[in-house]
Write an enzyme that holds these catalytic residues in place. Structure first.
Site, PDB file in Angstrom:
ATOM      1  N   TYR A 137      39.938  19.572 -15.954  1.00  0.00           N
ATOM      2  CA  TYR A 137      38.782  20.466 -15.907  1.00  0.00           C
ATOM      3  C   TYR A 137      39.012  21.574 -14.881  1.00  0.00           C
ATOM      4  CZ  TYR A 137      34.048  22.062 -14.745  1.00  0.00           C
ATOM      5  OH  TYR A 137      32.953  22.833 -14.486  1.00  0.00           O
ATOM      6  N   GLY A 170      20.973  23.056 -20.310  1.00  0.00           N
ATOM      7  CA  GLY A 170      21.482  23.226 -18.962  1.00  0.00           C
ATOM      8  C   GLY A 170      21.471  24.652 -18.460  1.00  0.00           C
ATOM      9  N   GLY A 209      27.289  28.387 -24.643  1.00  0.00           N
ATOM     10  CA  GLY A 209      26.773  27.127 -24.111  1.00  0.00           C
ATOM     11  C   GLY A 209      25.306  27.229 -23.754  1.00  0.00           C
ATOM     12  N   ALA A 210      24.527  27.861 -24.638  1.00  0.00           N
ATOM     13  CA  ALA A 210      23.163  28.257 -24.279  1.00  0.00           C
ATOM     14  C   ALA A 210      22.076  27.320 -24.784  1.00  0.00           C
ATOM     15  CB  ALA A 210      22.884  29.667 -24.796  1.00  0.00           C
TER      16      ALA A 210
END
Length: 286
Positions: A166, A17, A13-14
């Site tokens: 989640y 954010g 997830g780079a």
């Protein structure tokens, strides 16, 4: 090509954010950095920016849809081919969905991305991490007082709700962290779950219900919401601080241990979640 034994990190997830902020900081420190992104174009744009801003050319992009276990397996194989060593794995990627959807493997998608993908990726890269020891695994968590409904993880029998789904998926990361730490004793590899605190997040993507929430909060209190870079500092304390070198099996906010939800403090529940995760990822026998 084979590479040298310099400190090497992989962050999921780079491309934006928190993950991008972590990758940027590690590249600035001089590490060889692997960035995992779902979108090739956005990932390449993020990589180019980090290379330019840090002056570090050793920033590499890996493209994978973490909701798809076949893509996770290809990712692990590619990491194995391109990196001779791996000293730090940051399982950061996370998402939320306003409506129930299933992954290509038939698994509720938040569970697939937030828990099973890091479980599978870590298992596939574990030999390389052990061979590179001392090494660290940092699972990025959240702070929600919840429990996993182990006989209905797919929300087949319950009305689906985004944030409970989640929360359940992220709690899986705590179960995974605690059980993996037990299994990694004496290997030179540590694993911890880091809570980065509340920060300006794009959780759920541009079309998620969570994005509507953040837009409202930004309008009302935008000045008070920390940027991802601030949250990244807390994750990096766990990932890089010499004080944390031998710390393992902890739920941390920076260097401070925080209490996990009661279910995750149960060793039997940790083992059960591990066994379910093995079954759902086809990684049994370890």
């Amino acid at each position: 090509m084979p590479n040298d034994a310099r400190q090497t990190a992989l962050i999921t997830g780079a491309n934006s954010g928190l993950g991008k902020a972590i990758a940027h900081a590690l590249a600035a420190e001089g590490l060889r950095v692997g960035m995992v992104a779902r979108d090739a174009s956005r990932g390449e744009q993020a990589r180019a920016g980090i290379r330019r801003e840090t002056g570090n050319p050793d920033v590499e992009l890996f493209v994978a849809d973490l909701a798809d276990q076949s893509a996770v397996r290809r990712l692990a194989a590619e990491v194995g081919e391109r990196f001779d060593h791996l000293h730090l794995l940051v399982n950061n990627a996370g998402t939320a969905f306003p409506e129930r959807r299933l992954s290509p493997d038939g698994i509720e998608s938040a569970l697939a991305v937030n828990h099973l993908a890091p479980f599978l990726l870590t298992r596939l890269l574990l030999d390389k991490l052990v061979a590179s020891a001392p090494a660290r695994i940092v699972n990025v968590g959240t702070r929600m007082d919840t429990a996993m409904v182990l006989d209905d993880l797919n929300w087949d029998r319950r009305p689906y709700r985004m944030m409970p789904a989640y929360g359940q998926s992220k709690l899986g990361m705590l179960h995974f962290t605690f059980e993996l730490a037990r299994r990694l004793e004496s290997t030179g590899v540590t694993v911890n779950c880091a809570f980065p605190g509340v920060f300006n997040s794009n959780l759920g993507g541009t079309d998620g219900a969570q994005n509507v929430f953040w837009k409202l909060v930004k309008v009302l209190l935008g000045w008070a919401i920390p940027a991802p870079e601030k949250a990244a500092e807390r994750v990096l304390q766990v990932a890089r601080s010499s004080e944390m070198e031998h710390v393992s099996g902890q739920y941390l906010h920076g260097k401070k241990t925080i209490q996990a939800p009661s279910q995750a403090r149960d060793p039997d529940a940790n083992r059960r979640v591990w066994e379910i995760s093995e079954r759902l990822t086809g990684t049994g026998g370890g």
